[in-house]
Design a protein around this motif. Sequence first.
Motif, PDB file in Angstrom:
ATOM      1  N   LEU A   1       0.851  -1.186   0.000  1.00 43.14           N
ATOM      2  CA  LEU A   1       0.000   0.000   0.000  1.00 43.14           C
ATOM      3  C   LEU A   1       0.889   1.240   0.000  1.00 43.14           C
ATOM      4  O   LEU A   1       2.077   1.162   0.300  1.00 43.14           O
ATOM      5  N   LYS A   2       0.280   2.388  -0.316  1.00 45.85           N
ATOM      6  CA  LYS A   2       1.009   3.652  -0.188  1.00 45.85           C
ATOM      7  C   LYS A   2       0.029   4.744   0.233  1.00 45.85           C
ATOM      8  O   LYS A   2      -1.185   4.608   0.068  1.00 45.85           O
ATOM      9  N   THR A   3       0.557   5.813   0.796  1.00 42.14           N
ATOM     10  CA  THR A   3      -0.274   6.932   1.225  1.00 42.14           C
ATOM     11  C   THR A   3      -0.915   7.585  -0.001  1.00 42.14           C
ATOM     12  O   THR A   3      -0.267   7.761  -1.040  1.00 42.14           O
ATOM     13  N   ASN A   4      -2.202   7.941   0.116  1.00 39.08           N
ATOM     14  CA  ASN A   4      -2.875   8.571  -1.018  1.00 39.08           C
ATOM     15  C   ASN A   4      -2.423  10.017  -1.189  1.00 39.08           C
ATOM     16  O   ASN A   4      -1.692  10.559  -0.362  1.00 39.08           O
ATOM     17  N   GLU A   5      -2.861  10.633  -2.269  1.00 32.04           N
ATOM     18  CA  GLU A   5      -2.383  11.974  -2.616  1.00 32.04           C
ATOM     19  C   GLU A   5      -2.736  13.012  -1.560  1.00 32.04           C
ATOM     20  O   GLU A   5      -1.978  13.952  -1.321  1.00 32.04           O
TER      21      GLU A   5
END
Length: 492
Positions: free
Chosen positions: A100-104
């Motif tokens: 996963l990654k942090t959203n904008e």
Amino acid sequence: MAIELKELTKRADNYSQWYNDLVVKADLAEQSAVRGCMVIKPYGYAIWEKMQQQLDKMFKETGVQNAYFPLLIPKSFLSREAEHVEGFAKECAVVTHYRLKTNESGDGVVVDPNAKLEEELIVRPTSETIIWNTYKNWIHSWRDLPLLCNQWCNVMRWEMRTRPFLRTSEFLWQEGHTAHATREEAEQEAQKMLKVYADFAENWMAVPVMQGVKSETERFAGALDTYTIEAMMQDGKALQSGTSHFLGQNFAKAFDVTYLTKENKPEYVWATSWGVSTRLIGALIMTHSDDNGLVLPPRLAPIQVVIIPIGKPDQIAAVTEAMKPVIDVLRQKGISVKFDDADNKRPGFKFADYELKGVPVRLVMGGRDLENGTVEVMRRDTLEKETVQFEGIADYVVDLLDKIQANIFEKARAFRDAHIYECDNYEEFKEKVKDGGFFLCHWDGTAETEAKIKEETQATIRCVPFAFEQTPGVDMVSGKPAKCRVLIARSY
């Protein structure tokens, strides 16, 4: 009476709601934040632990050893056995990314598109494929056989309609997987494990079961034969309570698992798999319980005896002292005892709560009992109370627990036997099956007839039962000569 008990739906009013109420109010399980998955609460899990411990012992007595295999299965593995993948394809949960990654906006997470797996992984719906891929490394010659493994684990089958214990997307179970040198050995193993399940169901769960073999339509995906134990619930529906599968050489061929015989010739091995799950807790509830709550067989009850002292503080203190040696003796005999002297709940609440939770035996003692050398005993299966002599109470309770275990089984068996019907008239069958029961009917052996029965009555062929003599007859639906007599019922 405790408010939880007042709010318990009556079986006669709505059996399905009664079941759902009881699961929650008896503190067995609750819905989770994940759709279709449940949280098994400590009291419910304690029942599962007792089941697990006894089954594990019975498995090991047959030579089985425990192992553990991965939760995630490469998608390609499921493609190797055609029937198997077809049987489970619609129920598989698929892992496609590994990060996963942090959203904008920085306030949440999203799947990282750059972290896509080269090959998707399946959350195991069952483990035949991953295990047989492993067995290829373990089996080389006849000296490596038989290979008898079991694993205790969870599985995921994406269900649309779920009910606690009976049908959930994730559930706990055990799955045995064995490899053998000959067809005969594998078939014997599959039938042996079915008998282990039947023994456990009847002698520990106090649930009478019918043993038999499934029709081709109903057998496990990838099996040559599926053996089953079928139990009858109080609403007359069947519950498949354990299955054992003779897999032939299907998985050995799919994963190229061969062994060298004593004559130094390569042969494919023969396989079985077998399993029971937390569905057994559902069977336990629906076979025995009543409008007052759970009725648990003593051998599987987390608390077998509850002792409740009543009276003023000094009387409770005196009862506590008197009960200490009794509790010690019971525990030495392997009986689980709870001494409830909590002062934040009234005795009436405690009585109703332990009835709701199905504790087999309740002992109540107050100041007057102490003076008279007596104790009040209540048995949960019949709700009968009697006053007995305090001296020798430990032996009395041990004997009573055995009587309760036997009585619960006999009551369930009498109910089951009273609702088994021989039927060769299809119109009569269609009318009677609505009210539940097991129906012994002649069957012509065709999938077409089987499908018609299911479509028109919502009943299915549960098995070809071993317990009943196979007599010549005519199929009630097609009018053709029957191949066998089968057990038909509506089911969970």
